[in-house]
Structure formats: C-alpha cells, structure tokens
Write an enzyme that holds these catalytic residues in place. Structure first.
Site, PDB file in Angstrom:
ATOM      1  N   LYS A 297       6.905   2.808  -9.338  1.00  0.00           N
ATOM      2  CA  LYS A 297       5.984   3.671  -8.586  1.00  0.00           C
ATOM      3  C   LYS A 297       6.665   4.093  -7.286  1.00  0.00           C
ATOM      4  O   LYS A 297       7.284   3.251  -6.609  1.00  0.00           O
ATOM      5  CB  LYS A 297       4.685   2.900  -8.294  1.00  0.00           C
ATOM      6  CG  LYS A 297       3.583   3.758  -7.676  1.00  0.00           C
ATOM      7  CD  LYS A 297       2.311   2.934  -7.432  1.00  0.00           C
ATOM      8  CE  LYS A 297       1.167   3.808  -6.932  1.00  0.00           C
ATOM      9  NZ  LYS A 297      -0.070   3.038  -6.667  1.00  0.00           N
TER      10      LYS A 297
ATOM     11  N   SER B 214      -4.283   5.444  -8.408  1.00  0.00           N
ATOM     12  CA  SER B 214      -3.140   6.220  -7.959  1.00  0.00           C
ATOM     13  C   SER B 214      -1.877   6.012  -8.782  1.00  0.00           C
ATOM     14  O   SER B 214      -0.975   6.844  -8.720  1.00  0.00           O
ATOM     15  CB  SER B 214      -2.831   5.867  -6.490  1.00  0.00           C
ATOM     16  OG  SER B 214      -2.398   4.528  -6.383  1.00  0.00           O
TER      17      SER B 214
ATOM     18  N   SER C 273      -6.146   1.045  -8.392  1.00  0.00           N
ATOM     19  CA  SER C 273      -5.034   1.949  -8.689  1.00  0.00           C
ATOM     20  C   SER C 273      -4.089   1.498  -9.791  1.00  0.00           C
ATOM     21  O   SER C 273      -3.248   2.266 -10.236  1.00  0.00           O
ATOM     22  CB  SER C 273      -4.207   2.203  -7.427  1.00  0.00           C
ATOM     23  OG  SER C 273      -4.861   3.148  -6.610  1.00  0.00           O
TER      24      SER C 273
END
Lengths: 484, 488
Positions: free
Chosen positions: B78, B158, B182
């Site tokens: 990420k 996210s 997330s």
C-alpha cells in the site's frame, strides 16, 4: 520594604510570574537520537523525526525524563507518576511537525518552591506552579538572504523544561534573585547549564499591577527575555506602561509583548485576531508517561547537596554569616573551592580570602574557578603560612598577587623572592635600635607620655624591615625597648 | 506459467521448495499479469527492476537453505508505507515524487522474510475513504462486476489498490492499513481475506499517519492461511513506535486448521439494524451455521454504545488527522507552491496539494479541537471511546469472538455515494467500533450476493487474540468454498 511604583493616583504594587524555559542537559533530543551540542553547523544535528518526515514517530528519551524529575525534586516539588504529552498545534516554518510536543493538563512535576535571597538580606519564597517537559522549535533566520528565510533545525526537538512560577514575585529585584537562584539550583543539579547567552535558559515574564489589597488585574506576557538584567528592566518598563494606561482611564489587554532593551519599551507582538488557538490534545503517538516510584526514589537518593542546604551547613559548621554563606554557595565550584580551602583551617579567614582576594582576582583576570591560576591547595597553603607566622598579612597579599600572576605555590614564591617574615629576635631588635637611634627626639616624647607615637615606631620598623618583620614580635619588642 | 499467479502463498512456497519454479519465474508471471490489468489502476508505482533483483536474491537464499517465511513471494505494498528510495505518495498530490530515505518497519520485516516488492498500490488519499475514489492517482476498479450491469465497481477503501491487486492475482498478497475499516471493507468488496490486527501488534513506524491512535497495518491475501503467514512476518515489537506492544508474536499459522469445538461465538444484537439488506443477513446466518456445525456455540451479546461509534470516530480520527497532516506544509519535502509570504505558501501548497475529502477532515478535526469546542466534541468522544471499548470487554465475558457482517452492502459502482459523505461514512459502520476499541478484526468472503458480488463477514476477537480469529476463519473458509476465481 515593599517595592511600590508611584503613580499619579498613588502607589502601585507589581505582580510577576515567570515561565522559565530551561534546556535539559542531555546528549540526545527529547524524542530522537539526534545530538544537541551548541554551535554545530546548521542542520547537522537533525534526524528524520526532528524534521517531521512522513511516518516518523517520537520515542521518549529516558535521560530527559530523569533530568526533569531531578529538577522537580531539586525544587521540592511533587513528581507526578503519570503525566501526558500533548500536542500544541500551530504552523511555523521552524516547527516541522506543525505542532510542539509539550505537556498540558498533566505535567510531569507539580507544585514546589524556591527560597530566594534578596540583596537587602531578606529571604522570600517563590512558589512553583508546575514543571513540564517539551520540545524546542528550530531557529528561523531572516537576515541571511534578501527574500528568503533560513531555517536551522538543530534545536528542533531539543528537550526543554518549562518551569512556571506562581505570581509571587513583587519587584524586579525579586525576579532577578529568583532567576539567579533557579539557575544556581539547575546548575547544582546538572540539569541545565543556565547559559542565557546561548539561549539555554529563557524567560517569559508575566506582569500585572494593582493597588494594595486588590485582586490580580489583567497580565501581559513578555516573551523570550534572555538575560536576568533584561527581565528586571522589562518588568519595570511594563509595569510603568500599565500604570500609565490605567491612570489615563484605559484598560490593559491580555496579550503577548516583546521587550526592546534598546528602546527600553515593550511592544505588542500580535493582535487578538492573530492569537493562536493551539488546539492542545494528548499526543496519540505517545502513551502516558508512567514512572515507577523506585525510579523517582533512586533519583532522589542521588541528588547533590543543594544551595539552601549547603548554606545552612556553612553557617552551622563553619560559623559563617548567612550572607557570606549565601555568596559562597551560589555555584557549586565556589562552594567546593571554599570547602577545600577551609578544611582544617580557620574557616572565617578562609572565607575572607576566598570571597575577597580570590574572587577579586578572578573578576579582574576574567578567569573562572576551573581556569584559576590559584588552586585551592595553594590558597590553603598561603593561609597556613600566615598561621605559622612565616608571612604577615601584608606579605601574604603580595605573595597572593604573585600567585595570581605566576600560578606558583606560595612556598616557592616565598623562597624565590625572599619574602619570608623575619622572626629572628636579634634581627628585629637591631632594626628597632636603628629606628630609635634615628628618632631620638620621638623616643623622648614617647617616654614623656605621648603613647600615640607607638604606631609611628611600628610603621618605621616595618618599613625598615621591608615589611618582612613579624608584626607581633615587632610590637612586643618595641614596647619593651621604648619602655627603656 | 500464467496460472502461477493463481497460487496461494502457501502453495507457491511449496512449489519453490520442490523446485517446480523459481521466485524469478513467479515474479515475472506477476509482472506480466500486472501489465495485462493496468486498467484496474491498482498500482501507483510499479517496481519491476527491484522486484526481479529481489527475486534473484531470494532464489539464491533458497538455494542456500536460508529461506524466510515469505521467501520469493511477490507482494504489493500500500502506498502509505514508506519504502526506501521508492516513491511514496499516500495517494496524495502533496507527496508526489517523495522518495523516503528510510523503510517502514512492517515492509522491512517482510523483506527480512524474503518477500519481493512488485510495487506500490493505490489507496484513498491519506487513507481517508471507503471507495478508493479520493486518490489523486485515480479510482481503482474492482475486478468483480455485477451480473446485472457492466458498471465498474469500487474495490472499497482505503486499501482499495491492495484488495483489487490481490483479487485480480496481480499480487499474491498485499499490505493494508486500517483506521476505521480500511483493510476489512475492501477485503469484503473484493472477496479476499484481510485482518486488522490488535492496535500495537504491527509497528506504525514509517507508515504515513492518518489517525495515530487507530492506524494499524495488516495483511490482505486470498486465504486465511496466507494472511496468517503474512501477519506473522509483519508483526512484532518495534522500539521506534512507542505504541507498539512488547512481547513475542505467536505463530498465527498454527491456529489455521484447529478445532473450534466449544468456542462461544457472540452475535451483537445492535448489528442487526432495521433495513439491513436481506442478503447480508442471509450471509451472516450462513456464517453462524457453519460455525455451529463445527461445534461452536452461539450467544447473543449487546454492544449498547454501537450507535455512537460512527460519530465518535468522525471526531477522533479527523482530530488526529488535522494535526498529523500539518507537516505537509511545503517546507521540507513534497509539493511546494510558491507564495508571497510563508502563510501564502502554506495556503497555496495545501490548497493544491490536498483533495476535497482530506480538506474536509482537516477542517472537521481542526474544529473539534478548537477552543470552546474541545470538551463538547473531542473530550466527549474520548469518553465514548472508553464506553465502546468496555462494551466489547463485557461481551467478551460471554463470548470468545464475535461474528458480524463486514459492510452493510456489497461493492457499489464508481461514482455512487460520492455526493453524500455521510452515506460513504456509513459503509464503515460495522468496522469502526472494533477500531475504536483497538481490537483485532478479520474479514473473509462468505459467499456471493444475488447479483454475483462477494459478501464479507467479520470476526472480532479479544485484544491480541488473533489466533482465535484465524482458527474460526479457517473453519468458515473451508465451509464457504468461496470461488475466488470468479473475479475476472
């Protein structure tokens, strides 16, 4: 005598509280491993944490906590076993995180006190409200480039102790004495070097005025004053300004002000519209700081003897006056120096020498105890030479002057310069005979009852002996010879 | 070789151990798949050269019998994790071009166990969002589509890039971070497994901060076992993060396959609000049935403060974010838009550097912390947080773990829910309480909606009891027989 400022409407009392920012003596910063040495190349002592790079996290430096606890104990203050770091948010180019990690609602140290000795011999107590630990910001330099500002982050993240006094101070003198005493305590503890010139101690000064018997009126905060003298000056200047405002029918706004020593005035720093809302909240990157009672106890056990205790001991054990003792204990080096000189000797004589000739010599040569040409050992030896009659008081002063000049031991100088006191009865008698012969008329006058001439003869004998004759022996021998 | 990308991590380790293929081959297969799936926009930065170099070194280590737990496994990271020398954007314009001179602890731990980095994957800007729509680098497409239409769907957020990459087999696993859901919500939307471990389990050092008291890294993978292998590698005490918990990390993989006989599974009654879609309710009931079949007991529990969780979260998280994001000021790194004065430079840089959702949260956070409002908002939210945590504590006296839906809906279409931030925020209603309480939460795919989209269920455990979650999740995974390859 209370310190009062006379206005048109009568006398005004001033009320002062000080917030002292003292840089913690430690090798590394409060939340990073970067170094803290003074005077390093700009931006050479900055870690990614200090520069607030993305993803960087603060980790508390135990040494800084220990130093703050030590300071709290030195101020006879309550140590809070649980305290909380909070963020104080504001934007500035020398504040990389956009917030300062400080302590707000739960400081590390609570209430304490400082005993302050005033120039007139009185003592007063100034209360400590709290002591908390926080990060310093970096340094902005606006004079290095025509359109740009330069930022040095070496100081960013350095540990500070903010020591907040209660509004117990009532005169510039008290403020000065409080600052000096606080500095003395911090230096004894080794927790702050107290160098105001290098910025390792700075004060925010809160000033208000009031009529006798009133409650506190609105205060103004004078920011970042960096010498004891300026603190004292700024208090008087600000108090007079406030009195003028009140007496011309105005009111004082609570605000932060700046002291301009050149112009001898204080100026408003920012208007209310620009007042910061710091949005304090507990720093979620740091857990509450929890101390074990053992940790505090161990620090307590390791505390050095502090100035107040030392002063009491000097009065008690050495028979010094409180004033003399107070002067000697201001810094640890002087106190230690005195103690080594006084050990096994006449302590009052030792105090007189240390505070008189010795401090005088340091002053005039610009040296410190550490760099002094006269060691405690040598000064003690000199006092011994007076005690055993080798040197008269006067000769001793001459020898001392030479010691300051050359750094040699008194014994060596006495030997070298032939300054040894004459204690040979025959030799002194010979000089007396010579003086009496040369002043036969005065001898006659003396013998006819003019006793006052005795001093004249002593002076003549001492002079003729080049000051080396033992004054006691001169007295005795002269008395019997003149008596015929 | 293309089916190499369809292996699980555990299968790939076995294959490389047997010598069936090398990490270089495995990595090349993934790089090829990445090239084919560029339309998903899962990656912000691809690092093929680095990936191959890491794979070569990995093959040498394996040859030298020095294989780590993730030896030679190609992963997506990420883009919130700082990676040394590799652009780290946090999905924001303000960090465009920023190459950290340091590595996050979690990624360093992965590399230490032999993992290979394929690149940095997309996310909502500063991890603020539930759809991956707030990324400056564009929306990510969910590899899944509805049967009823051809609309592109969001992968959730996210960690949307992470979830899409894993679901589309352009990474064997990915790191995620979870502040309010997330990891779990995108895992549910993309039909994969994701676990937000207990707060403090993984170091936050080197992860771009959103809300420090909530942020936690975790793995996203296609199977429960893969997630367990990854978490084992990622977790561990880190002296550089004061909130990371000391103590050893258990071998989570050992929990996979263990019996759950007698385990008490709590069902929070407040998680069954009126109007909850019948599909979600059905998936939930199915999940409970599987656990019961395997010998677990059901108990009803109550989490009475659940209704305050969303409001609490949207005070605490923006408050911390407003302060955490102050460092993006144009002075030392990232974007700087010149101005007439310092304040002008700040305003222009932050106005251009941050997107709308980030600005909204900075404003909310600044407001709730400001003088006169602190007690009404932030202080009250902290008290509620304590109450929410004690709800869970109470529930865990009756239950060993809780089972809930992960999200109230399956994946929605790109562009939907954007006009109303509150609807978007509601997507995290089941995940947020767990985050506020700092508890571990695991999402796994339980089945498909009528329209053919994955539905996720969430297991919630006691602090530092991820093992029970892995144990129960493995049982459910076995029962669900989720066909992960139905994603295109």
């Amino acid at each position: 005598m209370a310190y009062l400022l006379e206005g048109e409407t009568g006398p005004w009392e001033i009320v002062v509280g000080l917030e002292v920012h003292a840089q913690v003596v430690s090798n590394a910063k409060l939340f990073s491993g970067a170094a803290t040495a003074f005077g390093a190349e700009p931006n050479s002592q900055v870690s990614f944490v200090d520069a607030a790079f993305p993803g960087m996290l603060p980790v508390i430096n135990e040494m800084c906590v220990e130093q703050a606890v030590r300071t709290g104990l030195g101020l006879k203050a309550k140590i809070n076993l649980e305290s909380v770091f909070a963020r104080k948010n504001y934007f500035y180019a020398d504040l990389p995180q956009g917030y300062q990690i400080s302590q707000y609602e739960k400081p590390l140290v609570g209430e304490g006190q400082v005993i302050v000795d005033l120039p007139d011999g009185r003592s007063t107590v100034v209360g400590i409200e709290r002591l908390h630990v926080e990060q310093d910001a970096g340094k902005s330099m606006h004079d290095q480039h025509p359109t740009k500002s330069c930022i040095d982050l070496n100081r960013s993240g350095v540990a500070l102790m903010e020591i907040v006094s209660k509004p117990d101070i009532r005169s510039p003198d008290e403020a000065g004495a409080y600052l000096r005493k606080l500095r003395s305590i911090l230096r004894y503890l080794g927790t702050c070097d107290g160098n105001m010139e290098e910025g390792s101690m700075r004060a925010d000064v809160n000033v208000s005025v009031r009529k006798s018997g009133e409650d506190y009126r609105t205060r103004c905060e004078i920011k970042n004053v960096n010498s004891v003298r300026f603190v004292m000056q700024s208090i008087e200047v600000e108090a007079r300004r406030q009195i003028e405002v009140y007496e011309s029918g105005g009111s004082v706004d609570q605000e932060t002000r700046l002291f301009d020593p050149g112009k001898g005035e204080t100026r408003s720093m920012r208007s209310k519209e620009h007042a910061h809302d710091y949005r304090y909240f507990p720093d979620p990157d740091l857990l509450p700081l929890k101390l074990k009672p053992d940790f505090v106890a161990a620090i307590k056990d390791s505390l050095p003897e502090l100035p107040d205790e030392k002063k009491d001991r000097f009065v008690r054990d050495y028979g010094l006056s409180p004033y003399d003792a107070g002067v000697l204990v201001v810094d640890r080096a002087s106190a230690d120096f005195f103690e080594s000189v006084a050990k096994g000797r006449d302590s009052k004589l030792a105090a007189n020498w240390v505070m008189g000739d010795f401090f005088g010599a340091l002053n005039s040569t610009g040296k410190t105890i550490e760099t002094s040409p006269v060691s405690a050992q040598n000064l003690g030896d000199l006092i011994d030479l007076i005690g055993d009659g080798t040197l008269s008081g006067r000769l001793a002063k001459d020898v001392f002057a030479l010691m300051v000049e050359t750094g040699k031991s008194p014994a060596a100088l006495v030997e070298e310069k032939g300054l040894k006191q004459v204690t040979d009865t025959g030799a002194i008698e010979a000089v007396i005979d010579q003086v009496m012969a040369a002043n036969a008329d005065k001898v006659a006058e003396y013998r006819s009852g003019k006793d006052k001439l005795f001093g004249f003869f002593v002076g003549q004998v001492m002079k003729a002996s080049g000051g080396k004759a033992n004054p006691g022996m001169v007295n005795d021998l002269l008395k019997s010879k003149l008596a015929g | 070789m293309s089916d190499l990308t369809h292996l699980t991590i555990a299968e790939a380790e076995a294959g490389m151990d047997k010598g069936d293929f090398t990490s270089v081959e495995l990595t090349k297969a993934h790089l090829a798949a990445m090239a084919k799936h560029k339309d998903l926009n899962a990656y912000i930065t691809e690092t093929p050269d680095q990936a191959l170099a890491m794979a070569e070194r990995s093959d040498k280590r394996r040859a030298g019998k020095q294989a780590g737990w993730l030896e030679g496994i190609p992963l997506a990271i990420k883009d919130l994790f700082c990676t040394e020398g590799v652009q780290t954007t946090a999905g924001s314009h303000i960090l465009e071009g920023f190459k950290p001179p340091y590595e996050s602890t979690v990624t360093a731990n992965l590399w230490k166990q032999g993992a290979v980095m394929l690149g940095k994957v997309n996310l909502d800007e500063f991890a603020m969002g539930s759809s991956n729509m707030t990324s400056y680098y564009g929306a990510v497409k969910n590899p899944w589509k509805r049967q009823s239409d051809a609309k592109d769907l969001v992968p959730g957020g996210s960690s949307g890039g992470s979830a899409a990459a894993v679901a589309a087999c352009i990474a064997m696993g990915a790191t995620g971070t979870d502040t309010g859901g997330s990891i779990r919500q995108p895992a549910a939307f993309c039909g994969i497994v994701g676990i937000k471990p207990t707060y403090g389990r993984c170091s936050r050092f080197g992860i771009v901060a959103f809300a420090s008291s909530l942020d936690q890294a975790g793995p996203m993978a296609r199977t429960v076992k893969d997630a367990a292998i990854m978490l084992k590698a990622m977790a561990g005490h880190d002296p550089k993060d004061s909130t990371s918990t000391p103590g050893p990390t258990p071998d989570f993989t050992k929990a996979v396959g263990q019996s759950i006989k007698g385990l008490r599974v709590g069902v929070p009654k407040e998680y069954r609000p009126e109007g909850l879609s019948s599909e979600i309710v059905a998936a939930w009931d199915q999940g409970l049935a599987w656990l019961k079949e395997a010998g677990a007991e059901m108990v009803e529990v109550s989490l009475p403060h659940t209704k305050y969780a969303l409001a609490t979260y949207y005070i605490v998280a923006p408050a911390e974010a407003s302060s955490n994001l102050a460092r993006y000021d144009g002075v030392r790194f990232g974007l700087r838009v010149p101005g007439q004065s310092l304040d002008d430079m700040y305003m222009k840089t932050r106005a251009q550097g941050f997107g709308k959702e980030v600005k909204r949260r900075i404003l909310i956070g600044t407001y709730v912390l400001s003088a006169g409002y602190y007690d009404a908002y932030y202080a009250k939210a902290q008290k509620l947080r304590t109450l929410i945590a004690s709800d869970f504590k109470q529930a865990f006296t009756k239950a060993d773990l809780l089972l809930t839906p992960t999200a109230p809906t399956p994946a929605f279409a790109i562009g939907e829910n954007l006009d109303d931030p509150i609807t978007m925020y509601l997507n995290d209603v089941f995940t947020i309480p767990t985050s506020l309480a700092g508890l571990p939460g695991l999402s796994l795919p339980a089945g498909l909606s009528a329209d053919g989209l994955p539905l996720g269920l969430q297991l919630i455990g006691r602090p530092f009891d991820e093992e029970t979650l892995f144990k129960a999740a493995a049982v459910m995974e076995q029962a669900a027989q989720f066909k992960r390859w139905e994603a295109r």
